[in-house]
Design a protein around this motif. Sequence first.
Motif, PDB file in Angstrom:
ATOM      1  N   GLU A 160       0.814  -1.219   0.000  1.00 39.74           N
ATOM      2  CA  GLU A 160       0.000   0.000   0.000  1.00 39.74           C
ATOM      3  C   GLU A 160       0.847   1.269   0.000  1.00 39.74           C
ATOM      4  O   GLU A 160       0.458   2.284  -0.580  1.00 39.74           O
ATOM      5  CB  GLU A 160      -0.942   0.013   1.220  1.00 39.74           C
ATOM      6  CG  GLU A 160      -2.056  -0.995   1.067  1.00 39.74           C
ATOM      7  CD  GLU A 160      -3.062  -0.955   2.223  1.00 39.74           C
ATOM      8  OE1 GLU A 160      -3.186   0.112   2.862  1.00 39.74           O
ATOM      9  OE2 GLU A 160      -3.687  -2.001   2.461  1.00 39.74           O
ATOM     10  N   LEU A 185      -4.754   6.074   2.062  1.00 38.54           N
ATOM     11  CA  LEU A 185      -5.607   5.006   1.543  1.00 38.54           C
ATOM     12  C   LEU A 185      -6.401   4.362   2.674  1.00 38.54           C
ATOM     13  O   LEU A 185      -5.870   4.094   3.748  1.00 38.54           O
ATOM     14  CB  LEU A 185      -4.754   3.961   0.821  1.00 38.54           C
ATOM     15  CG  LEU A 185      -4.031   4.471  -0.429  1.00 38.54           C
ATOM     16  CD1 LEU A 185      -3.154   3.377  -1.022  1.00 38.54           C
ATOM     17  CD2 LEU A 185      -5.023   4.983  -1.471  1.00 38.54           C
ATOM     18  N   ASP A 186      -7.664   4.117   2.405  1.00 35.18           N
ATOM     19  CA  ASP A 186      -8.550   3.553   3.402  1.00 35.18           C
ATOM     20  C   ASP A 186      -9.220   2.331   2.772  1.00 35.18           C
ATOM     21  O   ASP A 186     -10.058   2.457   1.880  1.00 35.18           O
ATOM     22  CB  ASP A 186      -9.596   4.624   3.781  1.00 35.18           C
ATOM     23  CG  ASP A 186     -10.506   4.139   4.891  1.00 35.18           C
ATOM     24  OD1 ASP A 186     -10.182   3.098   5.504  1.00 35.18           O
ATOM     25  OD2 ASP A 186     -11.540   4.786   5.120  1.00 35.18           O
ATOM     26  N   ARG A 187      -8.818   1.140   3.215  1.00 35.08           N
ATOM     27  CA  ARG A 187      -9.268  -0.096   2.571  1.00 35.08           C
ATOM     28  C   ARG A 187     -10.750  -0.375   2.810  1.00 35.08           C
ATOM     29  O   ARG A 187     -11.224  -0.330   3.939  1.00 35.08           O
ATOM     30  CB  ARG A 187      -8.419  -1.261   3.070  1.00 35.08           C
ATOM     31  CG  ARG A 187      -8.728  -2.587   2.413  1.00 35.08           C
ATOM     32  CD  ARG A 187      -7.825  -3.683   2.932  1.00 35.08           C
ATOM     33  NE  ARG A 187      -6.489  -3.605   2.375  1.00 35.08           N
ATOM     34  CZ  ARG A 187      -6.095  -4.250   1.275  1.00 35.08           C
ATOM     35  NH1 ARG A 187      -6.947  -5.012   0.620  1.00 35.08           N
ATOM     36  NH2 ARG A 187      -4.863  -4.148   0.833  1.00 35.08           N
ATOM     37  N   THR A 188     -11.466  -0.637   1.740  1.00 36.83           N
ATOM     38  CA  THR A 188     -12.878  -1.037   1.825  1.00 36.83           C
ATOM     39  C   THR A 188     -12.944  -2.518   1.496  1.00 36.83           C
ATOM     40  O   THR A 188     -12.315  -2.950   0.534  1.00 36.83           O
ATOM     41  CB  THR A 188     -13.700  -0.317   0.729  1.00 36.83           C
ATOM     42  OG1 THR A 188     -13.419   1.072   0.794  1.00 36.83           O
ATOM     43  CG2 THR A 188     -15.183  -0.561   0.892  1.00 36.83           C
ATOM     44  N   THR A 189     -13.676  -3.294   2.278  1.00 36.15           N
ATOM     45  CA  THR A 189     -13.825  -4.699   1.897  1.00 36.15           C
ATOM     46  C   THR A 189     -15.231  -4.910   1.340  1.00 36.15           C
ATOM     47  O   THR A 189     -16.192  -4.313   1.797  1.00 36.15           O
ATOM     48  CB  THR A 189     -13.599  -5.668   3.074  1.00 36.15           C
ATOM     49  OG1 THR A 189     -14.020  -5.025   4.253  1.00 36.15           O
ATOM     50  CG2 THR A 189     -12.153  -6.059   3.189  1.00 36.15           C
ATOM     51  N   LEU A 199      -7.092  -4.785  -7.871  1.00 32.38           N
ATOM     52  CA  LEU A 199      -6.973  -3.845  -6.759  1.00 32.38           C
ATOM     53  C   LEU A 199      -7.077  -2.458  -7.380  1.00 32.38           C
ATOM     54  O   LEU A 199      -6.394  -2.163  -8.370  1.00 32.38           O
ATOM     55  CB  LEU A 199      -5.636  -4.016  -6.041  1.00 32.38           C
ATOM     56  CG  LEU A 199      -5.385  -3.094  -4.829  1.00 32.38           C
ATOM     57  CD1 LEU A 199      -4.418  -3.763  -3.852  1.00 32.38           C
ATOM     58  CD2 LEU A 199      -4.835  -1.726  -5.233  1.00 32.38           C
ATOM     59  N   ALA A 214      -7.055   1.658  -6.397  1.00 34.81           N
ATOM     60  CA  ALA A 214      -6.809   2.664  -5.364  1.00 34.81           C
ATOM     61  C   ALA A 214      -6.756   4.015  -6.044  1.00 34.81           C
ATOM     62  O   ALA A 214      -6.331   4.114  -7.203  1.00 34.81           O
ATOM     63  CB  ALA A 214      -5.488   2.382  -4.665  1.00 34.81           C
ATOM     64  N   LEU A 236      -9.381   2.276  -1.592  1.00 34.86           N
ATOM     65  CA  LEU A 236      -8.552   1.104  -1.876  1.00 34.86           C
ATOM     66  C   LEU A 236      -9.470  -0.094  -1.738  1.00 34.86           C
ATOM     67  O   LEU A 236     -10.048  -0.338  -0.675  1.00 34.86           O
ATOM     68  CB  LEU A 236      -7.369   0.987  -0.907  1.00 34.86           C
ATOM     69  CG  LEU A 236      -6.347  -0.101  -1.280  1.00 34.86           C
ATOM     70  CD1 LEU A 236      -4.963   0.270  -0.787  1.00 34.86           C
ATOM     71  CD2 LEU A 236      -6.737  -1.474  -0.776  1.00 34.86           C
ATOM     72  N   VAL A 237      -9.673  -0.788  -2.845  1.00 28.56           N
ATOM     73  CA  VAL A 237     -10.624  -1.882  -2.818  1.00 28.56           C
ATOM     74  C   VAL A 237     -10.117  -3.003  -3.709  1.00 28.56           C
ATOM     75  O   VAL A 237      -9.448  -2.755  -4.711  1.00 28.56           O
ATOM     76  CB  VAL A 237     -12.030  -1.370  -3.245  1.00 28.56           C
ATOM     77  CG1 VAL A 237     -12.011  -0.829  -4.669  1.00 28.56           C
ATOM     78  CG2 VAL A 237     -13.097  -2.422  -3.070  1.00 28.56           C
ATOM     79  N   GLU A 238     -10.406  -4.240  -3.306  1.00 20.89           N
ATOM     80  CA  GLU A 238     -10.033  -5.378  -4.135  1.00 20.89           C
ATOM     81  C   GLU A 238     -11.288  -6.143  -4.512  1.00 20.89           C
ATOM     82  O   GLU A 238     -12.278  -6.142  -3.774  1.00 20.89           O
ATOM     83  CB  GLU A 238      -9.082  -6.312  -3.371  1.00 20.89           C
ATOM     84  CG  GLU A 238      -7.737  -5.665  -3.096  1.00 20.89           C
ATOM     85  CD  GLU A 238      -6.747  -6.641  -2.494  1.00 20.89           C
ATOM     86  OE1 GLU A 238      -6.410  -7.616  -3.186  1.00 20.89           O
ATOM     87  OE2 GLU A 238      -6.334  -6.423  -1.343  1.00 20.89           O
TER      88      GLU A 238
END
Lengths: 451, 463
Positions: free
Chosen positions: B4, B97-101, B153, B155, B161-163
């Motif tokens: 990241e 970056l802020d990860r979203t699931t 991925l 971003a 930030l999403v996968e």
Amino acid sequence: MTIKEFQDAVFSAGKRAGFSAMELYVSQSRSFNVKIFQKEVDNYSLANVLGVGFRGEFSGKMGYAYTEILDEDSVQLLVQQAKGNAQLIDGDDEVEIFGGSPDYPTVEAFNHDFANVPVEQKITAARALEESAFAADARVTSVNYALFADGEEEVHMANTRGLQRSFRRNSGACFVMVVVKAGDKVKTGSSYTIGNRWELFEPTKLAQEAVEEAISMLDADSVASKSYPIIFRNDAAGDLLKTFSGVFSADNVQKGLSRLDGKLGESVAAAHVTLLDDPLLQDGAASAPFDGEGVATYTKPVINGGILKTFLHNLKTAKKGGVSSTGNAYKSSFKAPITVAPSNFFVQPGSQSLDELMEQMQDGIVITDLQGLHSGANAVSGDFSLAAAGYRVEKGQIVGSVDQITVAGNFFDVLRDIEAVGSDLKFGMGGHGGNVGCPSLWIKSLAVAGK
Amino acid sequence: MIDEKLISEVILAALASGGDFAEVFIEDTKQTNIKMVDGRVEDGVSGRDFGIGIRIFQKHQGIYAYTNDPGRSNLLQVAADAASALAGQRLIDTVKLDRTTIDSNHKILQLPNGTAAAKKVDVMRRAHGAAKGYSDQISQVTIVYGDVQQDVLIANSTGLLVEDQRVRTRLAISSVASKNGEKQSGFYGPGRHMGFEMYEKLDIEHYAQEASRIAVTMVNADYAPSGKLPVIINNEFGGVIFHEACGHSLEATSVAKGTSVFSNRLGEQIASPLVSAVDDGTIPNAWGSQNIDDEGRATQRNVLIENGVLKGFLIDSLNARRMGMEPTGSSRRQSYRYAPTSRMSNTFILNGESTPEEIIAATDYGLFARYMGGGSVNPATGEFNFAVNEGYLIRNGKIDKPVRGATLIGRGADILRKIDMVGNNLDTGQGMCGSLSGSIPADVGQPMLRVSEITVGGRKEAE
């Protein structure tokens, strides 16, 4: 990992896994494109990519795999997957990794001057497309494509039977598409240039051609449904030939997918028709010294004076047919298995201009645009029924434009019904499966559906 | 894939010269394709596609660069090269970056990548057997098996930030029928956003027999008439008419630049009041579905036309700026080698009131397009063409003899107004849609419907 390290690692892992011969096909490419919309750079893109295709003989079968990353995982992946894929094959065709031809022709397809054209100059060319199109006629309402693109690719083939060959090419393209409007009639026109010499690119001329074509279609109307004498203008004729170019592939012939099966040595086209496959053509977009299997290429007529002389072969189809490869093994990308395709493939031009063909035809339709080639044409039967546009011709002169019609017929009949071949050979925009070109062709008669 | 911290650095490098937005798209795709001709596996190819796309916006301008060398120095260089296409002062100097699931809407039960190749070949043999066994006139059957697992991925400089994982499975069945040297082909290509379990859920033999039935019907058919006729277009893949003739003209790609026939026409009556249509990328496991689009935005159900009135467009984030409208979760691309843009997902006309029997019974003379082929459209003029793979004449309210070689041409805007009956048997079919951002899976669909008049191109004169 460097390419050489990767190659060594793959070949030794492959040997341990039981492959009797192996080959790597490495493609390294760079590309650029810029698109202008309303005087701004609307789209700008850059790329540098590498791809590696692997194939290997395992128990007499050919297994394929590819990767875009050179690492230890990929070494294992290529070898294991290719082996797995080879084991699936239950065809009995003989396959072969080729050790090399005795001699290779020289083909110069990389122009250093072109590779050094500065980015600013390319952007200026794209801007000129849009400006010139608007300047050409007040009825131009929009220029939806004004783009310049170029790229270079280096292919390197190496195998465990000793073949080691590289080839590098570069090429650029200018493309413009305009929208014109008069009342509630809207039409589009487009034109393009492809090549690797900067002096070929004439944006102003290109824009004017696209605008002229679009404006000329503003008064278009349909015509009564019946049969008409037809001239396919060079670009439309090339599109038609490209659509059916697969019928000359020995692979399709051997699979029963070509109606030319059994016709070698027979007349399949009008006597003044010669169809060439010329991989050595100067400035040809598909010119190359060796094919997708590393076999040396050469020039040959496929139809000579109307007589079918040869099909196009790779090593597999040649062995099956008891002949030699014609150097037409085709790999559409590093990912793809070997198939068969023409190189620079074109009808040899005659002596008459398009105007002279119209004069001879007297009354009929000139088709300048064919649509639906991927859906309205049956490559097996040769039948086609395609949306078309063009011009009405009376007493040898264009008297108006035509749209909202379809033209229908059969490709094999068209070959026989060619009354005359024009002098205006033009190649298409490329894409996969060969670089196909044609002069304008005057056809005895075809069914047109309209009003 | 790539850590990241490096992603943030690449985004920042891309914003060095005035970009107001930057995005990184990383793709790792594994795919397998196997081809069987006449019951024998001819070749199998599998491999791994890997690459990174970097996109920068400055107002309406989009810059795109891609590479497949994930090394730090190369990525920063590619970002810098892309940034150098812009001129301006840095506007953004931090990215958090802020990860979203994602909770996947498309459950995958059996990853094809982990499924034995022999099982894939078994499915192909089943299809081959059913297609070949349909009739003595079937001279050749080609089966192409394909599966793709695409891990992405996404971003961007807003902190997203999403996968996501997209798994797709398809079987393409082509049959050729021969009679007295004539050859005709038939095709069916069922596919889903699903794993190998697709083969337990779908009746593959049925599709294989259909491909052969079409080929045999057509090799025994006479040529289609030509001229302007009423045309009944069947459900399922018949929806290609709407996809081509209307859907492409509703994509922001052409709408935003004012080059579509539907630009600036929201709220206007553009179709018969019988017509309502949607694009819905959320349908669980449908071929054109995915959780998020290729900009990382959740897909949604977009109403395009309601009772004939134009209600919406398909909009990506770059064209959204030009249009002053919100993106619709419709930005798609074939791979990292393409900048994404507005595209269709699963696009279909909704059910109407008529039964298929009523539609046929109400038609004196016309063409019944039972199975459509592909086609294309010029979005600026709306002019389209498409092929009828399986056609019949209609006489006196009844389906009469089969006819081959018909092509339908016209303008999308005219056809939409001329739809005068809409059936109640909505179904969808699968296709690959090619446009600016490459070739992508898309569902088309509709119930059976009738168009009062279309130009039919055939080889015979109309009666």
